[in-house]
Write a protein that holds these residues in place. Structure first.
Motif, PDB file in Angstrom:
ATOM      1  N   ARG A   1       0.839  -1.200   0.000  1.00 49.41           N
ATOM      2  CA  ARG A   1       0.000   0.000   0.000  1.00 49.41           C
ATOM      3  C   ARG A   1       0.876   1.252   0.000  1.00 49.41           C
ATOM      4  N   ALA A   2       0.490   2.231  -0.815  1.00 47.23           N
ATOM      5  CA  ALA A   2       1.191   3.517  -0.817  1.00 47.23           C
ATOM      6  C   ALA A   2       0.619   4.422   0.284  1.00 47.23           C
ATOM      7  N   PRO A   3       1.465   5.200   0.976  1.00 43.52           N
ATOM      8  CA  PRO A   3       2.925   5.246   0.854  1.00 43.52           C
ATOM      9  C   PRO A   3       3.573   3.994   1.430  1.00 43.52           C
TER      10      PRO A   3
ATOM     11  N   TRP B   1      -4.415   2.075  -2.207  1.00 45.45           N
ATOM     12  CA  TRP B   1      -5.469   1.122  -1.857  1.00 45.45           C
ATOM     13  C   TRP B   1      -5.994   1.505  -0.483  1.00 45.45           C
ATOM     14  N   SER B   2      -7.292   1.714  -0.383  1.00 51.40           N
ATOM     15  CA  SER B   2      -7.859   2.218   0.874  1.00 51.40           C
ATOM     16  C   SER B   2      -8.687   1.195   1.617  1.00 51.40           C
TER      17      SER B   2
ATOM     18  N   GLY C   1      -8.553   0.501  -6.383  1.00 46.77           N
ATOM     19  CA  GLY C   1      -7.299  -0.029  -5.838  1.00 46.77           C
ATOM     20  C   GLY C   1      -7.118  -1.493  -6.188  1.00 46.77           C
ATOM     21  N   LEU C   2      -8.201  -2.265  -6.090  1.00 43.71           N
ATOM     22  CA  LEU C   2      -8.139  -3.677  -6.472  1.00 43.71           C
ATOM     23  C   LEU C   2      -7.720  -3.815  -7.923  1.00 43.71           C
ATOM     24  N   LEU C   3      -8.246  -2.965  -8.816  1.00 42.29           N
ATOM     25  CA  LEU C   3      -7.889  -3.033 -10.236  1.00 42.29           C
ATOM     26  C   LEU C   3      -6.412  -2.708 -10.447  1.00 42.29           C
ATOM     27  N   ARG C   4      -5.873  -1.779  -9.649  1.00 44.61           N
ATOM     28  CA  ARG C   4      -4.448  -1.458  -9.770  1.00 44.61           C
ATOM     29  C   ARG C   4      -3.594  -2.687  -9.426  1.00 44.61           C
ATOM     30  N   PHE C   5      -3.930  -3.360  -8.337  1.00 40.60           N
ATOM     31  CA  PHE C   5      -3.180  -4.553  -7.949  1.00 40.60           C
ATOM     32  C   PHE C   5      -3.381  -5.672  -8.967  1.00 40.60           C
ATOM     33  N   TRP C   6      -4.589  -5.789  -9.495  1.00 46.07           N
ATOM     34  CA  TRP C   6      -4.879  -6.819 -10.498  1.00 46.07           C
ATOM     35  C   TRP C   6      -4.029  -6.628 -11.747  1.00 46.07           C
ATOM     36  N   LYS C   7      -3.929  -5.375 -12.228  1.00 45.15           N
ATOM     37  CA  LYS C   7      -3.114  -5.092 -13.412  1.00 45.15           C
ATOM     38  C   LYS C   7      -1.651  -5.433 -13.157  1.00 45.15           C
TER      39      LYS C   7
ATOM     40  N   HIS D   1       0.617 -11.373   3.704  1.00 49.14           N
ATOM     41  CA  HIS D   1       1.356 -11.240   4.955  1.00 49.14           C
ATOM     42  C   HIS D   1       0.583 -10.525   6.059  1.00 49.14           C
ATOM     43  N   ASP D   2      -0.678 -10.217   5.865  1.00 56.63           N
ATOM     44  CA  ASP D   2      -1.513  -9.673   6.931  1.00 56.63           C
ATOM     45  C   ASP D   2      -2.968  -9.902   6.539  1.00 56.63           C
ATOM     46  N   ALA D   3      -3.878  -9.621   7.463  1.00 60.27           N
ATOM     47  CA  ALA D   3      -5.288  -9.957   7.239  1.00 60.27           C
ATOM     48  C   ALA D   3      -5.878  -9.209   6.046  1.00 60.27           C
ATOM     49  N   ASN D   4      -5.587  -7.900   5.929  1.00 62.86           N
ATOM     50  CA  ASN D   4      -6.105  -7.149   4.790  1.00 62.86           C
ATOM     51  C   ASN D   4      -5.488  -7.628   3.485  1.00 62.86           C
ATOM     52  N   ALA D   5      -4.199  -7.971   3.534  1.00 66.38           N
ATOM     53  CA  ALA D   5      -3.552  -8.507   2.339  1.00 66.38           C
ATOM     54  C   ALA D   5      -4.167  -9.846   1.943  1.00 66.38           C
ATOM     55  N   PHE D   6      -4.604 -10.627   2.938  1.00 60.88           N
ATOM     56  CA  PHE D   6      -5.258 -11.905   2.662  1.00 60.88           C
ATOM     57  C   PHE D   6      -6.570 -11.686   1.909  1.00 60.88           C
ATOM     58  N   THR D   7      -7.331 -10.676   2.325  1.00 66.35           N
ATOM     59  CA  THR D   7      -8.572 -10.346   1.615  1.00 66.35           C
ATOM     60  C   THR D   7      -8.265  -9.918   0.182  1.00 66.35           C
ATOM     61  N   LEU D   8      -7.322  -8.990   0.055  1.00 68.14           N
ATOM     62  CA  LEU D   8      -6.931  -8.511  -1.273  1.00 68.14           C
ATOM     63  C   LEU D   8      -6.398  -9.660  -2.124  1.00 68.14           C
ATOM     64  N   GLY D   9      -5.545 -10.495  -1.530  1.00 67.02           N
ATOM     65  CA  GLY D   9      -4.936 -11.589  -2.271  1.00 67.02           C
ATOM     66  C   GLY D   9      -5.931 -12.641  -2.719  1.00 67.02           C
ATOM     67  N   THR D  10      -6.961 -12.884  -1.911  1.00 69.52           N
ATOM     68  CA  THR D  10      -7.964 -13.872  -2.305  1.00 69.52           C
ATOM     69  C   THR D  10      -8.737 -13.401  -3.527  1.00 69.52           C
ATOM     70  N   PHE D  11      -9.081 -12.112  -3.556  1.00 65.10           N
ATOM     71  CA  PHE D  11      -9.723 -11.562  -4.752  1.00 65.10           C
ATOM     72  C   PHE D  11      -8.790 -11.665  -5.959  1.00 65.10           C
TER      73      PHE D  11
END
Length: 223
Positions: free
Chosen positions: A48-50, A67-68, A75-81, A94-104
């Motif tokens: 996540r930035a910064p 990513w907020s 933000g999800l589309l940025r990571f997807w690209k 490596h953390d709970a929010n990253a797990f949510t993002l990573g599963t998507f």
């Protein structure tokens, strides 16, 4: 890990981290990332930035993206690209929010997802967590207690590996110890006991304080 050069050179891992502060988990990710690069892996940190990984930017393997949170579709589309560009063999969260993002992201790109859990906070099995733990391919726990908590919520067929987060004490040189004591204005004969972390039950700070009190009775100076 397989150290066969032809196999390792082809492996690509993307690490997902959404932490906004450089804490123990982020530090361990930095060590893992550097170790994989040294072994010839294609290792990239998407965060996540910064970025809290500014010290890693010189390697060119860190990408900080806006990513907020879970509701941030842009933000999800940025990571997807970025994942489509990198085409990883595995997404390591490596953390709970990253797990949510990573599963998507894993669902969108058909990439296996691995999750490392470093905390013992309760896991509430609402619909989102049930969905995530039903799709993860591997789980990594930093202790037996964390592994037990994961086993209570994970699908029975998902492997759980225990990999303790630690730093080798033997890697610290006498010069580094001396420099640290000088910065803290400590004499060479002072016994120093250090702990960094929250005062939670599993970290057993009470034992640390009892030990310090006992040692203070047998030594001249304990800090």
């Amino acid at each position: 890990m397989n150290d066969n050069a032809a196999t390792v050179a082809a492996r690509r891992v993307v690490h997902l981290s959404t932490g906004q502060v450089m804490r123990g988990g982020e530090r361990q990710l930095a060590f893992l990332h550097q170790g994989l690069l040294e072994k010839g892996w294609h290792s990239t940190i998407l965060c996540r930035a910064p970025s809290v990984f500014d010290h890693e930017q010189s390697e060119g393997n860190v990408r900080a993206l806006p990513w907020s949170g879970v509701a941030d579709i842009l933000g999800l589309l940025r990571f997807w690209k970025e994942c489509r560009r990198l085409h990883p063999d595995v997404l390591h969260c490596h953390d709970a929010n990253a797990f949510t993002l990573g599963t998507f992201l894993g669902t969108l790109t058909s990439t296996p997802v691995v999750m490392t859990r470093r905390v013992l906070f309760p896991i509430h099995m609402h619909w989102l967590n049930r969905w995530k733990y039903a799709r993860v391919k591997q789980l990594i726990a930093v202790s037996n207690a964390v592994a037990q908590a994961l086993r209570a919520v994970a699908t029975a067929t998902v492997p759980i590996h225990i990999v303790a987060d630690a730093v080798e004490g033997s890697s610290i040189t006498p010069q580094q110890r001396r420099a640290a004591r000088q910065r803290l204005a400590l004499d060479e004969d002072v016994l120093v006991i250090g702990s960094v972390g929250h005062f939670t039950d599993e970290k057993n700070a009470a034992l640390l304080m009892d030990t310090a009190e006992h040692l203070a009775q047998t030594r001249r100076q304990v800090m």
